[in-house]
Design an enzyme around this catalytic site. Structure first.
Site, PDB file in Angstrom:
ATOM      1  N   ASP A  13       0.854  -1.286  -0.174  1.00 36.17           N
ATOM      2  CA  ASP A  13       0.093   0.161  -0.106  1.00 36.17           C
ATOM      3  C   ASP A  13       0.666   1.400  -0.069  1.00 36.17           C
ATOM      4  O   ASP A  13       0.412   2.211   0.481  1.00 36.17           O
ATOM      5  CB  ASP A  13      -1.102  -0.158   1.138  1.00 36.17           C
ATOM      6  CG  ASP A  13      -1.744  -1.366   1.310  1.00 36.17           C
ATOM      7  OD1 ASP A  13      -2.313  -1.863  -0.009  1.00 36.17           O
ATOM      8  OD2 ASP A  13      -1.830  -1.852   2.513  1.00 36.17           O
ATOM      9  N   GLU A  14       2.253   1.348  -0.601  1.00 31.03           N
ATOM     10  CA  GLU A  14       2.863   2.391  -0.508  1.00 31.03           C
ATOM     11  C   GLU A  14       2.424   3.236  -1.700  1.00 31.03           C
ATOM     12  O   GLU A  14       2.977   4.233  -1.574  1.00 31.03           O
ATOM     13  CB  GLU A  14       4.360   1.803  -0.758  1.00 31.03           C
ATOM     14  CG  GLU A  14       4.757   0.965   0.373  1.00 31.03           C
ATOM     15  CD  GLU A  14       4.705  -0.515  -0.024  1.00 31.03           C
ATOM     16  OE1 GLU A  14       4.022  -0.594  -0.919  1.00 31.03           O
ATOM     17  OE2 GLU A  14       5.234  -1.392   0.744  1.00 31.03           O
ATOM     18  N   LYS A  16       2.455   2.254  -5.110  1.00 32.28           N
ATOM     19  CA  LYS A  16       3.408   1.705  -6.349  1.00 32.28           C
ATOM     20  C   LYS A  16       2.512   2.048  -7.654  1.00 32.28           C
ATOM     21  O   LYS A  16       3.302   2.285  -8.562  1.00 32.28           O
ATOM     22  CB  LYS A  16       3.564   0.290  -6.143  1.00 32.28           C
ATOM     23  CG  LYS A  16       4.327  -0.224  -4.994  1.00 32.28           C
ATOM     24  CD  LYS A  16       4.451  -1.794  -4.777  1.00 32.28           C
ATOM     25  CE  LYS A  16       3.329  -2.299  -4.409  1.00 32.28           C
ATOM     26  NZ  LYS A  16       2.858  -2.019  -3.006  1.00 32.28           N
ATOM     27  N   GLY A  40      -4.179  -4.485  -4.332  1.00 29.84           N
ATOM     28  CA  GLY A  40      -5.036  -3.409  -4.798  1.00 29.84           C
ATOM     29  C   GLY A  40      -4.429  -2.090  -5.237  1.00 29.84           C
ATOM     30  O   GLY A  40      -3.732  -1.469  -4.179  1.00 29.84           O
ATOM     31  N   HIS A  41      -4.302  -1.908  -6.540  1.00 33.59           N
ATOM     32  CA  HIS A  41      -3.511  -0.619  -6.909  1.00 33.59           C
ATOM     33  C   HIS A  41      -4.489   0.327  -7.315  1.00 33.59           C
ATOM     34  O   HIS A  41      -5.196   0.117  -8.389  1.00 33.59           O
ATOM     35  CB  HIS A  41      -2.585  -1.330  -7.974  1.00 33.59           C
ATOM     36  CG  HIS A  41      -1.542  -2.139  -7.428  1.00 33.59           C
ATOM     37  ND1 HIS A  41      -0.671  -2.835  -8.460  1.00 33.59           N
ATOM     38  CD2 HIS A  41      -1.027  -2.333  -6.275  1.00 33.59           C
ATOM     39  CE1 HIS A  41       0.235  -3.590  -7.557  1.00 33.59           C
ATOM     40  NE2 HIS A  41      -0.122  -3.194  -6.698  1.00 33.59           N
ATOM     41  N   GLN A 224       2.254  -5.903  -3.255  1.00 29.35           N
ATOM     42  CA  GLN A 224       2.549  -5.990  -1.733  1.00 29.35           C
ATOM     43  C   GLN A 224       4.005  -5.082  -1.453  1.00 29.35           C
ATOM     44  O   GLN A 224       4.044  -4.309  -1.889  1.00 29.35           O
ATOM     45  CB  GLN A 224       2.644  -7.525  -1.228  1.00 29.35           C
ATOM     46  CG  GLN A 224       1.360  -8.260  -1.169  1.00 29.35           C
ATOM     47  CD  GLN A 224       0.696  -8.750  -2.536  1.00 29.35           C
ATOM     48  OE1 GLN A 224       1.749  -9.339  -3.218  1.00 29.35           O
ATOM     49  NE2 GLN A 224      -0.345  -8.552  -2.856  1.00 29.35           N
ATOM     50  N   VAL A 416       3.141  14.367  -4.287  1.00 34.06           N
ATOM     51  CA  VAL A 416       2.288  15.115  -3.179  1.00 34.06           C
ATOM     52  C   VAL A 416       0.917  15.359  -3.494  1.00 34.06           C
ATOM     53  O   VAL A 416       0.217  16.071  -2.715  1.00 34.06           O
ATOM     54  CB  VAL A 416       3.174  16.613  -3.521  1.00 34.06           C
ATOM     55  CG1 VAL A 416       4.486  16.791  -3.437  1.00 34.06           C
ATOM     56  CG2 VAL A 416       2.707  17.303  -4.752  1.00 34.06           C
TER      57      VAL A 416
HETATM   58  P1  IMP Z   1      -2.311 -12.591   1.769  1.00 34.54           P
HETATM   59  O1  IMP Z   1      -1.628 -12.367   0.831  1.00 34.54           O
HETATM   60  O2  IMP Z   1      -3.784 -12.503   1.472  1.00 34.54           O
HETATM   61  O3  IMP Z   1      -2.195 -14.042   2.068  1.00 34.54           O
HETATM   62  O4  IMP Z   1      -2.260 -11.984   2.999  1.00 34.54           O
HETATM   63  C1  IMP Z   1      -1.022 -11.974   3.903  1.00 34.54           C
HETATM   64  C2  IMP Z   1      -0.733 -10.798   4.559  1.00 34.54           C
HETATM   65  O5  IMP Z   1      -0.359  -9.841   3.315  1.00 34.54           O
HETATM   66  C3  IMP Z   1      -1.750 -10.043   5.209  1.00 34.54           C
HETATM   67  O6  IMP Z   1      -1.324  -9.319   6.452  1.00 34.54           O
HETATM   68  C4  IMP Z   1      -2.456  -8.939   4.244  1.00 34.54           C
HETATM   69  O7  IMP Z   1      -2.984  -7.894   5.044  1.00 34.54           O
HETATM   70  C5  IMP Z   1      -1.104  -8.687   3.345  1.00 34.54           C
HETATM   71  N1  IMP Z   1      -1.336  -8.097   2.093  1.00 34.54           N
HETATM   72  C6  IMP Z   1      -1.601  -8.905   0.947  1.00 34.54           C
HETATM   73  N2  IMP Z   1      -1.701  -8.314  -0.118  1.00 34.54           N
HETATM   74  C7  IMP Z   1      -1.512  -6.905   0.311  1.00 34.54           C
HETATM   75  C8  IMP Z   1      -1.617  -5.687  -0.298  1.00 34.54           C
HETATM   76  O8  IMP Z   1      -1.700  -5.543  -1.629  1.00 34.54           O
HETATM   77  N3  IMP Z   1      -1.060  -4.656   0.404  1.00 34.54           N
HETATM   78  C9  IMP Z   1      -1.093  -4.705   1.718  1.00 34.54           C
HETATM   79  N4  IMP Z   1      -0.985  -5.954   2.467  1.00 34.54           N
HETATM   80  C10 IMP Z   1      -1.496  -6.855   1.670  1.00 34.54           C
END
Ligand code: IMP
Length: 431
Positions: A13-14, A16, A40-41, A224, A416
Site C-alpha cells: 500500500d505504498e 506503487k 489493490g493498486h 505487496q 504530493v
Molecule cells: P495474503 O497475501 O492474502 O495471504 O495476506 C497475507 C498478508 O499480506 C496479510 O497481512 C495481508 O493484509 C497482507 N497483504 C496482502 N496483499 C496486500 C496488499 O496488496 N497490500 C497490503 N497488504 C497486503
C-alpha cells in the site's frame, strides 16, 4: 539498459501503482511479477479512479506490452471481473497477456484460506482471504494447476487425477470443508480456459527475447511490499510470494542481469494491514489522524490500516534485501498539518536497553522493541501543488534530506497528491 523494478519497500500500500503508472508512459513492456488479486493498486487519471488487482496499470497507455508473469497466481473470476470492468470503461486490453506458467487459484484455495483465517484465533495472519497462501503452497508442493494445463485435456485430466484425491481428503478431514468432484473441476477449468483464451501468451519466450534484443524499456511491477516477502518479511505475517527486487527476475522470466534499477516505493510515514509486528505503530490520535487524512483503508478488503512514523531501520533493511537503488516517497502531503514529525532511527530493547541500528530479523524480539525517534518540525502548509523540490517548504526539504541520509539511497520521485501531475520527478530512469 534502463530496466526498472518498482517494489513496495514497506508492508504494501505504498502507492506503487501511481509510480508504475507514471513511469509506464516511458516503458515499452510492463510485467507484473508476483502476487495475485490480494493486491489493490489505485491509479487516478484526470480525476478518474481505476482500481487494479492483477492487471498491470500500464494498460491505461496504448501500445505497451503488459504481461502477467509466471510468478503470479490468478483467480479466474476476479481476473474476469477486473478485465470486464476495464473494458466497460473503454480501456483497450489488446496488449494484455498472461504467462502460460502462471498458477491458477482454484475454488478450494479460497475455501481453505477463509477457514484457516476464521479458525486460527489469535494466531491468524489477517490475510485478504483471496486464496493466495493455499495457491502458492500447492504450486511449491507441485499440486498446482498452471494456465497452460487448461488447454490440454489429457494433461488436465492427469493433473486432476493426481491432485483431487489427496486434496479432497484434506478438505474433508482437516478443514471439514466442501469437496470437489472431478466433473465439477473439469467444468470450472473449461470456464477458466475461455476466460484466459484472449490473453494467454504462448510465444512469451520469443516476445521477451526480442524485447531485450531490441533494447526495449522494461518496467517490472511488484505487488505487496518487501516486509511482506515470504523469505525476508515479518514471517509468518507475510504474503506467500517474493515482492523483493529479486522476485522480478524469478517471476517475470527475465533474469537479474537485465535489471538495472530498483525503485523502493515508501510512504512518508508507514502503514500495515493484517497482523504482525510494527515497531513504529501509533495507537493514539496521531495514528488516527494519519489514517483519516491519508484515507488509509484497504483497497481490496476495506480494512483500516495501522499507521505509524517512518521507520528508517526497516527501510535500510529493504535497501539490502530488495536491492533498492533509489526511493520514491509517496503521500508526503498527508503530513501537511502536523506540528512535528518523527522518524525512527534505531530500535531499543525495553528489557535491557540494547540498541539495534540494523533491522533484527527475529520477529519474536519485536514485542520488546521500541522506536528511537528523531523529531522534525512540520511544514504546516499545503504542498500538493509543488512541481519541483524548490517549491517545497524548508521543513519538508529538511525531512526528505534526512530520510535520504538515514536510508542511504537517493529519493528520485516525490508524490504530493493522488493525481499524475502531483509528482516531483527528480530523475526518470527511462529518460
Ligand atoms: P495474503 O497475501 O492474502 O495471504 O495476506 C497475507 C498478508 O499480506 C496479510 O497481512 C495481508 O493484509 C497482507 N497483504 C496482502 N496483499 C496486500 C496488499 O496488496 N497490500 C497490503 N497488504 C497486503
Amino acid at each position: 539498459m534502463r530496466n526498472t523494478v518498482i517494489v513496495g519497500a514497506q508492508w504494501g500500500d505504498e502507492g506503487k501503482a501511481k509510480i508504475t503508472d507514471l513511469l509506464a508512459e516511458y516503458a515499452d513492456v510492463i510485467i507484473r511479477y508476483q502476487g495475485g488479486c490480494n493486491a489493490g493498486h489505485t491509479v487516478v487519471v484526470n480525476n478518474e479512479t481505476y482500481k487494479f488487482h492483477l492487471v498491470p496499470s500500464g494498460v491505461l497507455y496504448k501500445n505497451k506490452f503488459c504481461f502477467i508473469g509466471a510468478g503470479t497466481v490468478i483467480h479466474p473470476e476476479t481476473f474476469l471481473k477486473e478485465t470486464e470492468e476495464l473494458k466497460k470503461r473503454g480501456v483497450d486490453l489488446s496488449s494484455l497477456k498472461i504467462s502460460p506458467l502462471a498458477t491458477i487459484t482454484l475454488p478450494y484455495h479460497i475455501d481453505i484460506d477463509g477457514i484457516s483465517e476464521n479458525t486460527s484465533g489469535k494466531n491468524k495472519i489477517g490475510t485478504t482471504k483471496k486464496g493466495i497462501g493455499p495457491t502458492y503452497s500447492d504450486k511449491v508442493g507441485r499440486y498446482g494447476i498452471k494456465v497452460q494445463d487448461l488447454y490440454d485435456e489429457e494433461a488436465l485430466n492427469s493433473r486432476l487425477d493426481a491432485i483431487l484425491p489427496l486434496k479432497n481428503k484434506i478438505l474433508e478431514k482437516v478443514y471439514g470443508s466442501k469437496i470437489y468432484t472431478k466433473d465439477e473441476m473439469i467444468k470450472y477449468c473449461k470456464e477458466y480456459a475461455k476466460i484466459f483464451e484472449p490473453y494467454i501468451c504462448s510465444e512469451w519466450v520469443d516476445k521477451l527475447t526480442k524485447s531485450l534484443k531490441e533494447d526495449k524499456k522494461i518496467l517490472f511491477e511488484g505487488a505487496q511490499g518487501i516486509m511482506l516477502d515470504i523469505d525476508y518479511g515479518t514471517y509468518p505475517y507475510v504474503t506467500s510470494s517474493n515482492p523483493i527486487g529479486g522476485g522480478a527476475a524469478t517471476g517475470s522470466g527475465i533474469g537479474p542481469t537485465h535489471i538495472e534499477n530498483v525503485i523502493g516505493v515508501t510512504k512518508a510515514y508507514i502503514t500495515r494491514v493484517g497482523e504482525g509486528p510494527f515497531v513504529t505503530e501509533l495507537k493514539d490520535e496521531t495514528g488516527e489522524k494519519i489514517r483519516t487524512i491519508g484515507g488509509e483503508f484497504g483497497t481490496t478488503t476495506g480494512r483500516p490500516r495501522r499507521c505509524g512514523w517512518f521507520d528508517a531501520v526497516l527501510s535500510r533493511y529493504c535497501v539490502l534485501v530488495g536491492g533498492l537503488t533509489q526511493m520514491a516517497i509517496t503521500k508526503i502531503d498527508v503530513l501537511n498539518d502536523f506540528d512535528e514529525l518523527k522518524v525512527c532511527t534505531a530500535y531499543k530493547d525495553k528489557r535491557n536497553g540494547k540498541i539495534y541500528k540494523d533491522y533484527p530479523t527475529n520477529i519474536n524480539l519485536h514485542n520488546y522493541l521500541e522506536p528511537v525517534y528523531e523529531t522534525f518540525k512540520g511544514w504546516k502548509s499545503d504542498i500538493s501543488n509543488a512541481k519541483t523540490i524548490e517549491d517545497l517548504p524548508e521543513n519538508a526539504k529538511i525531512y526528505l534530506n534526512k530520510l535520504e541520509e538515514l536510508v542511504g539511497i537517493p529519493i528520485k520521485i516525490i508524490s504530493v497528491g493522488p493525481n499524475r501531475d502531483q509528482t516531483i520527478i527528480i530523475e526518470n530512469p527511462f529518460k
